[in-house]
Design a protein around this motif. Structure first.
Motif, PDB file in Angstrom:
ATOM      1  N   PHE A   1      26.908  64.920 -41.288  1.00  0.00           N
ATOM      2  CA  PHE A   1      27.370  66.107 -41.988  1.00  0.00           C
ATOM      3  C   PHE A   1      28.844  65.963 -42.325  1.00  0.00           C
ATOM      4  O   PHE A   1      29.540  65.128 -41.776  1.00  0.00           O
ATOM      5  N   ARG A   2      29.296  66.793 -43.244  1.00  0.00           N
ATOM      6  CA  ARG A   2      30.689  66.765 -43.683  1.00  0.00           C
ATOM      7  C   ARG A   2      31.486  67.775 -42.871  1.00  0.00           C
ATOM      8  O   ARG A   2      31.059  68.903 -42.670  1.00  0.00           O
ATOM      9  N   LEU A   3      32.642  67.326 -42.402  1.00  0.00           N
ATOM     10  CA  LEU A   3      33.574  68.165 -41.640  1.00  0.00           C
ATOM     11  C   LEU A   3      34.791  68.385 -42.542  1.00  0.00           C
ATOM     12  O   LEU A   3      35.552  67.454 -42.791  1.00  0.00           O
ATOM     13  N   PRO A   4      34.952  69.607 -43.089  1.00  0.00           N
ATOM     14  CA  PRO A   4      36.055  69.858 -44.015  1.00  0.00           C
ATOM     15  C   PRO A   4      37.425  69.599 -43.377  1.00  0.00           C
ATOM     16  O   PRO A   4      37.576  69.606 -42.152  1.00  0.00           O
ATOM     17  N   ALA A   5      38.422  69.406 -44.230  1.00  0.00           N
ATOM     18  CA  ALA A   5      39.793  69.213 -43.771  1.00  0.00           C
ATOM     19  C   ALA A   5      40.223  70.396 -42.905  1.00  0.00           C
ATOM     20  O   ALA A   5      39.897  71.544 -43.205  1.00  0.00           O
ATOM     21  N   GLY A   6      40.949  70.096 -41.825  1.00  0.00           N
ATOM     22  CA  GLY A   6      41.494  71.140 -40.970  1.00  0.00           C
ATOM     23  C   GLY A   6      40.459  72.081 -40.403  1.00  0.00           C
ATOM     24  O   GLY A   6      40.669  73.289 -40.354  1.00  0.00           O
ATOM     25  N   SER A   7      39.323  71.550 -39.976  1.00  0.00           N
ATOM     26  CA  SER A   7      38.265  72.418 -39.442  1.00  0.00           C
ATOM     27  C   SER A   7      37.648  71.809 -38.190  1.00  0.00           C
ATOM     28  O   SER A   7      37.956  70.685 -37.819  1.00  0.00           O
ATOM     29  N   ALA A   8      36.780  72.575 -37.574  1.00  0.00           N
ATOM     30  CA  ALA A   8      36.061  72.120 -36.384  1.00  0.00           C
ATOM     31  C   ALA A   8      34.615  72.575 -36.499  1.00  0.00           C
ATOM     32  O   ALA A   8      34.284  73.477 -37.266  1.00  0.00           O
ATOM     33  N   ALA A   9      33.759  71.927 -35.711  1.00  0.00           N
ATOM     34  CA  ALA A   9      32.344  72.285 -35.697  1.00  0.00           C
ATOM     35  C   ALA A   9      31.773  71.996 -34.318  1.00  0.00           C
ATOM     36  O   ALA A   9      32.261  71.123 -33.599  1.00  0.00           O
ATOM     37  N   ILE A  10      30.740  72.755 -33.978  1.00  0.00           N
ATOM     38  CA  ILE A  10      29.979  72.511 -32.746  1.00  0.00           C
ATOM     39  C   ILE A  10      28.558  72.154 -33.160  1.00  0.00           C
ATOM     40  O   ILE A  10      27.885  72.934 -33.822  1.00  0.00           O
ATOM     41  N   LEU A  11      28.142  70.963 -32.788  1.00  0.00           N
ATOM     42  CA  LEU A  11      26.767  70.506 -33.018  1.00  0.00           C
ATOM     43  C   LEU A  11      26.017  70.732 -31.710  1.00  0.00           C
ATOM     44  O   LEU A  11      26.451  70.259 -30.659  1.00  0.00           O
ATOM     45  N   THR A  12      24.918  71.486 -31.770  1.00  0.00           N
ATOM     46  CA  THR A  12      24.165  71.831 -30.556  1.00  0.00           C
ATOM     47  C   THR A  12      22.718  71.399 -30.704  1.00  0.00           C
ATOM     48  O   THR A  12      22.089  71.616 -31.723  1.00  0.00           O
ATOM     49  N   ARG A  13      22.227  70.758 -29.632  1.00  0.00           N
ATOM     50  CA  ARG A  13      20.794  70.459 -29.553  1.00  0.00           C
ATOM     51  C   ARG A  13      20.375  70.624 -28.119  1.00  0.00           C
ATOM     52  O   ARG A  13      20.984  70.237 -27.196  1.00  0.00           O
TER      53      ARG A  13
END
Length: 116
Positions: free
Chosen positions: A104-116
């Protein structure tokens, strides 16, 4: 939860941590510290059930923002005393790769949590 070992990304502007929780969920936090470039990330998860992974993005109006941030479309209420998020969660689903990972794409200056 216990921390999992992760492979260090070759890009110094990408930070990654992963945990395995008592509820058997694996969570991977990814932070793109670049203020200008988005990143296409590939994540390979350890085997953990049949549940497809979801992504919740942390979004704010600017990198140094101290308010108006959302996590998965949810926000903190004004003057919260509980710290609980309000609103409906907006989960995204990453693309599965041929090697069994997720992209997946992670935009500039951002964060994400991938959960499984």
């Amino acid at each position: 939860s216990r921390l999992l070992d992760v492979s260090s990304p070759s890009d110094p502007t990408l930070r990654v941590w992963a945990t395995h929780a008592p509820d058997n969920h694996v969570r991977v936090v990814l932070i793109n510290t670049s203020p200008e470039r988005s990143r296409l990330v590939d994540v390979k998860l350890p085997a953990a059930g049949n549940m497809p992974p979801t992504i919740q993005r942390l979004i704010a109006p600017r990198l140094a923002a101290k308010s108006d941030a959302t996590l998965g479309g949810r926000a903190f209420a004004e003057n919260t005393t509980t710290g609980r998020l309000t609103g409906e969660a907006q989960n995204l689903h990453p693309q599965q790769t041929k090697s069994g990972g997720y992209r997946f794409r992670l935009p500039a200056g951002s964060a994400a949590i991938l959960t499984r």
